[in-house]
Design a protein around this motif. Structure first.
Motif, PDB file in Angstrom:
ATOM      1  N   SER A  33      -2.168   1.299   7.810  1.00 17.24           N
ATOM      2  CA  SER A  33      -3.627   1.358   7.734  1.00 17.24           C
ATOM      3  C   SER A  33      -4.089   0.577   6.502  1.00 17.24           C
ATOM      4  N   CYS A  34      -4.003   1.177   5.297  1.00 16.01           N
ATOM      5  CA  CYS A  34      -4.654   0.560   4.120  1.00 16.01           C
ATOM      6  C   CYS A  34      -3.919  -0.659   3.563  1.00 16.01           C
ATOM      7  N   LYS A  35      -2.648  -0.742   3.725  1.00 14.75           N
ATOM      8  CA  LYS A  35      -1.798  -1.813   3.187  1.00 14.75           C
ATOM      9  C   LYS A  35      -1.798  -1.889   1.666  1.00 14.75           C
ATOM     10  N   GLY A  37      -0.813   1.121  -0.364  1.00 18.77           N
ATOM     11  CA  GLY A  37      -0.077   2.231  -0.978  1.00 18.77           C
ATOM     12  C   GLY A  37      -0.832   3.540  -1.079  1.00 18.77           C
ATOM     13  N   CYS A  39      -2.738   5.315   1.567  1.00 16.97           N
ATOM     14  CA  CYS A  39      -2.978   6.247   2.687  1.00 16.97           C
ATOM     15  C   CYS A  39      -1.708   6.942   3.177  1.00 16.97           C
ATOM     16  N   GLY A  40      -0.565   6.340   3.010  1.00 18.72           N
ATOM     17  CA  GLY A  40       0.693   6.964   3.436  1.00 18.72           C
ATOM     18  C   GLY A  40       1.027   6.780   4.910  1.00 18.72           C
ATOM     19  N   CYS A  42       2.077   4.252   6.494  1.00 18.19           N
ATOM     20  CA  CYS A  42       3.265   3.416   6.745  1.00 18.19           C
ATOM     21  C   CYS A  42       4.555   4.053   6.237  1.00 18.19           C
ATOM     22  N   CYS A  73       4.408  -0.893   3.214  1.00 21.09           N
ATOM     23  CA  CYS A  73       3.439  -1.880   2.702  1.00 21.09           C
ATOM     24  C   CYS A  73       3.641  -2.153   1.218  1.00 21.09           C
TER      25      CYS A  73
HETATM   26  S1  FES Z   1      -0.514   1.308   4.953  1.00 25.24           S
HETATM   27 FE1  FES Z   1      -1.488   2.757   3.656  1.00 25.24          FE
HETATM   28  S2  FES Z   1       0.135   3.275   2.263  1.00 25.24           S
HETATM   29 FE2  FES Z   1       0.989   1.693   3.468  1.00 25.24          FE
END
Ligand code: FES
Length: 325
Positions: A33-35, A37, A39-40, A42, A73
């Protein structure tokens, strides 16, 4: 160096790229999602080999780090590695593109929310799965927005929230004009409906309703979809004027709850946090799938609470709106 997954896929680790970006470059799509670090989404398990941290893995606890959890990510392969990740085949065939887009419609739905519609060149093909997001690039600024429209629509609709002192906010709320030329890059993210034949709970805060609107409208227009289970939406806002979407469906039956975080004198709906209100109403979580989109705080709390009430971790999907740096 090679990256192997438990499901048997294998791809090349690209120099200086995160595991996630290496996968995306190879045409594989893992959960993300956020890419950055936060949101968690990935999170996966490093089964063997070594990685290096490219950026802080903010969403991991110390316990998770010692349990060999990594954020794809944030980490690059230092040696050949094996990870516990699954390729999301539903996204196959969807390629990330950078395209020009003109602003075709601007509508200030409340003091803090603007609806923007973007028109692509007539020959451009932009395919996405409802629930995904895209990046808008204006001058040198890039911001991510969930897509509120459905793939069958001619134009792309975004619901954009005002952030104090935001550079892009200044553009959307003070400068944007019809026919402005922007660029979009997408689609991105893996927030999309996995299984429509389960009881569904959607949780949203603020403009986190955008991908949920897109998902529900796609079901409404899907002639193959027959609703056999309840669909519930809990949408939280700080101010009554921010409930800028009055959902109405012909085919779908959706229990829709608007939730105000702070009570006001003339508010007769629910007050509090969407996750608390949802859990107070929903008792059997056995087959339920939860989709949450909005603030990181809501998603974190909702996940903890739903899991504590018995929801299987694999039945909670999220798309966190996190601050851009
Ligand atoms: S995509 Fe959100 S922490 Fe990796």
């Amino acid at each position: 160096m090679l990256i192997d997954t438990t499901e048997g896929t294998q791809f090349e680790a690209q120099d200086d790229l995160s595991i996630l970006d290496s996968a995306l470059k190879s045409g594989l799509v893992f959960e993300y999602s956020c890419k950055n670090g936060q949101c968690g989404v990935c999170k996966t398990t490093l089964l063997n080999g070594e990685v290096i941290e490219l950026r802080a893995q903010l969403a991991l606890s110390d316990q998770e780090k010692s349990d060999n959890k990594i954020l794809t990510c944030c980490c690059a392969a230092k040696t050949s590695i094996k990870i516990d990740s699954t390729d999301l085949s539903a996204l196959h065939g969807i390629t990330v593109k950078t395209l020009p887009a003109r602003v075709s419609h601007i509508s200030y739905l409340s003091e803090k929310i603007v609806e923007i519609r973007l028109r692509l060149p007539p020959t451009a093909i932009f395919q996405f799965v409802e629930g995904q997001y895209l990046d808008v690039i204006w001058n040198t600024i890039r911001r991510s927005y969930s897509i509120a429209s459905i793939s069958a629509d001619k134009e792309i609709t975004l619901l954009i929230k005002c952030f104090e002192n935001g550079q892009m906010t200044d553009y959307w709320f003070n400068k944007v004009k019809k026919n402005d030329l922007l660029r979009i890059e997408g689609p991105k993210g893996t927030f999309f409906l996995r299984d429509a034949q389960s009881p569904l709970i959607f949780l949203a805060t603020g403009t986190g309703i955008a991908p949920i609107k897109s998902i529900l409208n796609s079901l409404e227009h899907d002639s193959d979809f027959q609703q056999l289970h309840p669909i519930m939406v809990y949408w939280g806002n700080r101010s009554p004027e921010d409930f800028v979407w009055q959902a109405s469906f012909n085919k779908l039956t959706v229990d829709f709850y608007n939730v105000l975080s702070q009570p006001t004198n003339d508010w007769s709906g629910d007050t509090g946090y969407v996750q608390d209100i949802a859990l107070a109403r929903q008792h059997n979580l056995d087959d339920t799938v939860v989709y949450a989109c909005g603030s990181n705080a809501m998603i974190k709390s909702a996940k903890e609470q739903f899991l504590a009430c018995g929801l299987d971790e694999n039945r909670f999907y999220s798309d966190a709106f996190v601050q851009s740096f």
